[in-house]
Design a protein around this motif. Structure first.
Motif, PDB file in Angstrom:
ATOM      1  N   VAL A 248       1.086  -0.750   0.624  1.00 23.65           N
ATOM      2  CA  VAL A 248      -0.053   0.384   0.012  1.00 23.65           C
ATOM      3  C   VAL A 248       0.373   0.578   0.033  1.00 23.65           C
ATOM      4  O   VAL A 248       2.290   1.762   0.857  1.00 23.65           O
ATOM      5  CB  VAL A 248      -1.001  -0.004   1.574  1.00 23.65           C
ATOM      6  CG1 VAL A 248      -1.629   1.533   1.243  1.00 23.65           C
ATOM      7  CG2 VAL A 248      -1.811  -1.548   1.245  1.00 23.65           C
ATOM      8  N   ASN A 249       0.779   2.210  -1.174  1.00 28.44           N
ATOM      9  CA  ASN A 249       1.364   3.083  -1.322  1.00 28.44           C
ATOM     10  C   ASN A 249       1.025   4.779  -1.941  1.00 28.44           C
ATOM     11  O   ASN A 249       0.614   3.965  -2.737  1.00 28.44           O
ATOM     12  CB  ASN A 249       2.975   3.043  -2.037  1.00 28.44           C
ATOM     13  CG  ASN A 249       3.885   3.960  -1.670  1.00 28.44           C
ATOM     14  OD1 ASN A 249       3.206   5.119  -1.975  1.00 28.44           O
ATOM     15  ND2 ASN A 249       5.125   3.489  -2.825  1.00 28.44           N
ATOM     16  N   SER A 261      -6.325   8.061  -1.441  1.00 22.29           N
ATOM     17  CA  SER A 261      -7.308   8.057  -0.724  1.00 22.29           C
ATOM     18  C   SER A 261      -8.381   7.475  -0.421  1.00 22.29           C
ATOM     19  O   SER A 261      -7.593   5.920  -1.542  1.00 22.29           O
ATOM     20  CB  SER A 261      -7.588   9.364  -0.465  1.00 22.29           C
ATOM     21  OG  SER A 261      -8.520   9.291  -1.839  1.00 22.29           O
ATOM     22  N   GLU A 262      -9.144   7.039   0.208  1.00 21.51           N
ATOM     23  CA  GLU A 262      -9.646   5.626   0.260  1.00 21.51           C
ATOM     24  C   GLU A 262     -11.048   6.029   0.776  1.00 21.51           C
ATOM     25  O   GLU A 262     -11.542   6.985   1.569  1.00 21.51           O
ATOM     26  CB  GLU A 262      -8.698   3.991   1.579  1.00 21.51           C
ATOM     27  CG  GLU A 262      -8.382   4.921   2.497  1.00 21.51           C
ATOM     28  CD  GLU A 262      -7.516   3.903   3.225  1.00 21.51           C
ATOM     29  OE1 GLU A 262      -6.354   3.655   2.679  1.00 21.51           O
ATOM     30  OE2 GLU A 262      -7.918   3.352   4.479  1.00 21.51           O
ATOM     31  N   ARG A 263     -12.295   5.083   0.444  1.00 25.73           N
ATOM     32  CA  ARG A 263     -13.584   5.658   1.027  1.00 25.73           C
ATOM     33  C   ARG A 263     -13.673   4.097   1.616  1.00 25.73           C
ATOM     34  O   ARG A 263     -13.413   2.955   1.462  1.00 25.73           O
ATOM     35  CB  ARG A 263     -14.491   4.884   0.074  1.00 25.73           C
ATOM     36  CG  ARG A 263     -16.058   5.127   0.677  1.00 25.73           C
ATOM     37  CD  ARG A 263     -16.591   5.030  -1.411  1.00 25.73           C
ATOM     38  NE  ARG A 263     -16.716   4.169  -1.641  1.00 25.73           N
ATOM     39  CZ  ARG A 263     -17.184   2.567  -1.308  1.00 25.73           C
ATOM     40  NH1 ARG A 263     -18.093   2.194  -1.212  1.00 25.73           N
ATOM     41  NH2 ARG A 263     -17.150   1.530  -2.567  1.00 25.73           N
ATOM     42  N   LYS A 272     -16.348  11.653   4.309  1.00 27.00           N
ATOM     43  CA  LYS A 272     -14.851  11.876   3.275  1.00 27.00           C
ATOM     44  C   LYS A 272     -14.499  11.036   4.229  1.00 27.00           C
ATOM     45  O   LYS A 272     -13.873   9.919   4.233  1.00 27.00           O
ATOM     46  CB  LYS A 272     -14.620  13.291   4.720  1.00 27.00           C
ATOM     47  CG  LYS A 272     -15.107  14.579   4.016  1.00 27.00           C
ATOM     48  CD  LYS A 272     -14.391  16.062   4.368  1.00 27.00           C
ATOM     49  CE  LYS A 272     -13.035  15.572   5.308  1.00 27.00           C
ATOM     50  NZ  LYS A 272     -12.146  16.291   6.095  1.00 27.00           N
ATOM     51  N   ARG A 273     -13.737  10.607   1.757  1.00 32.27           N
ATOM     52  CA  ARG A 273     -13.145   9.504   1.903  1.00 32.27           C
ATOM     53  C   ARG A 273     -10.969  10.396   2.690  1.00 32.27           C
ATOM     54  O   ARG A 273     -11.294  11.445   3.184  1.00 32.27           O
ATOM     55  CB  ARG A 273     -12.114  10.159   0.226  1.00 32.27           C
ATOM     56  CG  ARG A 273     -13.093   9.567  -0.401  1.00 32.27           C
ATOM     57  CD  ARG A 273     -12.384  10.102  -1.618  1.00 32.27           C
ATOM     58  NE  ARG A 273     -11.366   8.770  -2.586  1.00 32.27           N
ATOM     59  CZ  ARG A 273     -11.731   7.787  -2.634  1.00 32.27           C
ATOM     60  NH1 ARG A 273     -12.858   7.232  -2.974  1.00 32.27           N
ATOM     61  NH2 ARG A 273     -10.649   6.333  -2.871  1.00 32.27           N
ATOM     62  N   GLN A 274     -10.597   9.474   3.213  1.00 32.76           N
ATOM     63  CA  GLN A 274      -9.835   9.178   4.282  1.00 32.76           C
ATOM     64  C   GLN A 274      -7.864   9.160   3.604  1.00 32.76           C
ATOM     65  O   GLN A 274      -8.168   8.519   2.619  1.00 32.76           O
ATOM     66  CB  GLN A 274      -9.681   8.383   5.311  1.00 32.76           C
ATOM     67  CG  GLN A 274      -9.400   7.235   5.167  1.00 32.76           C
ATOM     68  CD  GLN A 274     -10.176   6.079   6.324  1.00 32.76           C
ATOM     69  OE1 GLN A 274     -11.001   6.716   7.496  1.00 32.76           O
ATOM     70  NE2 GLN A 274      -9.621   5.271   6.703  1.00 32.76           N
ATOM     71  N   PRO A 275      -7.445   9.565   4.477  1.00 33.77           N
ATOM     72  CA  PRO A 275      -5.806   9.855   4.087  1.00 33.77           C
ATOM     73  C   PRO A 275      -5.794   8.092   3.301  1.00 33.77           C
ATOM     74  O   PRO A 275      -5.696   7.459   4.640  1.00 33.77           O
ATOM     75  CB  PRO A 275      -4.948  10.585   3.967  1.00 33.77           C
ATOM     76  CG  PRO A 275      -6.034  11.484   5.311  1.00 33.77           C
ATOM     77  CD  PRO A 275      -7.260  10.862   5.048  1.00 33.77           C
ATOM     78  N   THR A 276      -4.739   7.912   2.479  1.00 37.57           N
ATOM     79  CA  THR A 276      -4.068   6.289   2.676  1.00 37.57           C
ATOM     80  C   THR A 276      -2.337   6.231   3.113  1.00 37.57           C
ATOM     81  O   THR A 276      -1.973   7.517   2.872  1.00 37.57           O
ATOM     82  CB  THR A 276      -4.163   5.911   0.615  1.00 37.57           C
ATOM     83  OG1 THR A 276      -5.492   5.369   0.731  1.00 37.57           O
ATOM     84  CG2 THR A 276      -3.212   4.442   0.903  1.00 37.57           C
ATOM     85  N   LEU A 277      -2.177   5.193   3.938  1.00 38.12           N
ATOM     86  CA  LEU A 277      -1.001   5.298   5.037  1.00 38.12           C
ATOM     87  C   LEU A 277      -0.143   4.806   4.066  1.00 38.12           C
ATOM     88  O   LEU A 277      -0.270   3.650   3.811  1.00 38.12           O
ATOM     89  CB  LEU A 277      -1.722   5.314   6.401  1.00 38.12           C
ATOM     90  CG  LEU A 277      -2.436   5.718   7.518  1.00 38.12           C
ATOM     91  CD1 LEU A 277      -2.746   5.356   8.531  1.00 38.12           C
ATOM     92  CD2 LEU A 277      -2.118   7.454   7.026  1.00 38.12           C
ATOM     93  N   MET A 278       1.351   5.494   4.438  1.00 38.24           N
ATOM     94  CA  MET A 278       2.188   4.713   3.641  1.00 38.24           C
ATOM     95  C   MET A 278       2.087   3.440   4.642  1.00 38.24           C
ATOM     96  O   MET A 278       2.032   2.968   5.608  1.00 38.24           O
ATOM     97  CB  MET A 278       3.406   4.479   3.648  1.00 38.24           C
ATOM     98  CG  MET A 278       4.780   4.694   3.552  1.00 38.24           C
ATOM     99  SD  MET A 278       4.174   4.387   1.841  1.00 38.24           S
ATOM    100  CE  MET A 278       5.301   3.965   1.194  1.00 38.24           C
TER     101      MET A 278
END
Ligand code: MTE
Length: 299
Positions: A248-249, A261-263, A272-278
């Motif tokens: 996941v990147n 970002s992700e749902r 709200k979509r949230q940020p995707t984490l490294m």
């Protein structure tokens, strides 16, 4: 369940004694760098797991169809008893291991993990299972083995989705040996303390929380230790979109959509979509594995 530990603790989990005990148990089996990384990672972050209903009704399991509700509708056709797992290749004790015999040898824990699909949706899932490293130790990994290959059951009469050549069956996945041996890498056997429902990959599926969900192969019947990078289903199907690593990147986009970002499933249509984490939030624990690697090239 013999003990419980989760990388991300829910409010219910944050009892100092529990956190301390579980971290200590983990550390007992670890060495230097990994130990420090995991101690740092066992942060008391609040993560609310998705509901049973959400986790078991919105699925990807193409052997039962490509719709999100197909697995819940058709996976009851899958016969999971008896079940055995062939462990072969570069191991000291190859053979067909009965699932119940495996269970009797393993320590089942609860692990609450983030789960991020490559399609940019996510959940938080309270798995039950054991570390893949323990299963590999049971079979005895031979020197020279570098990768672990996995295969899902292929039984067309119980899997209506396999009539369509969406993927080349059986579904296949693989990990580098060091990824497979990482203490976060889980063989899941349950959800919310109950046996794994068929649609989630009963009776035994892989969970690699820092990789896109398609690496987490379901209903495993074969595990092979090898010295060559094994072919994997999604990479075979569309190699420029799905790599072997699939970490996941948020900085490396899918050719057709952003991965920034992700749902979160369950958040409602207008959430709200949230940020995707490294590394899906597991950077402290796993970044070491990829030191010096070009993550854009090895996507
Ligand atoms: N395993 C098999 N055998 N077949 C599949 O189609 N789909 C993958 C993965 N494992 C899949 C599979 C994908 S794309 C995802 S996102 C996850 O399973 C979904 O797991 P879940 O349904 O438990 O959320």
């Amino acid at each position: 369940m013999a003990h419980r530990w989760s990388n991300d603790l829910t409010p219910a989990d944050v009892t100092p004694r529990g956190a301390w005990m579980n971290r200590r148990q983990l550390m007992a089996g670890m060495t230097g760098a990994g130990l420090v990384a995991l101690a740092g990672g066992a942060r008391a972050e609040t993560l609310e797991p998705n509901t049973w209903e959400e986790i078991t009704s919105y699925n990807n399991f193409y052997e039962f169809g490509t719709g999100k509700d197909d697995p819940a509708a058709y996976a009851h056709l899958l016969k999971t008893e008896p079940w055995s797992v062939k462990i072969d290749g570069m191991v000291d004790r190859p053979g067909d291991y009965d699932f119940q015999d495996i269970l009797s040898e393993m320590t089942i824990e609860e692990r609450i993990y983030r789960f991020r699909c490559v399609e940019a949706w996510s959940m938080v899932i309270p798995w039950n299972g054991f570390e893949l490293a323990d299963l590999l130790a049971m079979a005895g990994v031979q020197e020279g083995a570098k990768y672990v290959a996995f295969e899902t059951l292929y039984r067309p009469e119980e899997m209506p989705g396999t009539r369509y050549p969406v993927l080349e069956w059986p579904y296949r996945e693989g990990l580098r040996l060091d990824e497979a041996m990482h203490p976060l890498t889980l063989m899941a056997t349950g959800l919310y303390g109950k046996p794994l429902p068929n649609q989630n990959g009963a009776p035994l599926r892989l969970v690699v929380p820092w990789k896109y969900g398609f690496k987490s192969i379901k209903s495993i019947v074969r595990i092979t230790l090898t010295d060559k990078e094994p072919p994997t289903s999604w990479n075979m199907a569309i190699p420029n979109e799905y790599g072997f690593y699939s970490n996941v990147n948020p900085e490396v986009n899918h050719p057709r959509w952003s991965q920034a970002s992700e749902r979160r499933i369950g958040g409602g249509l207008f959430a709200k979509r949230q940020p995707t984490l490294m590394f899906n939030g597991y950077e402290k624990e796993v970044a070491d594995l990829y030191e010096g690697m070009d993550l854009e090239k090895y996507f």
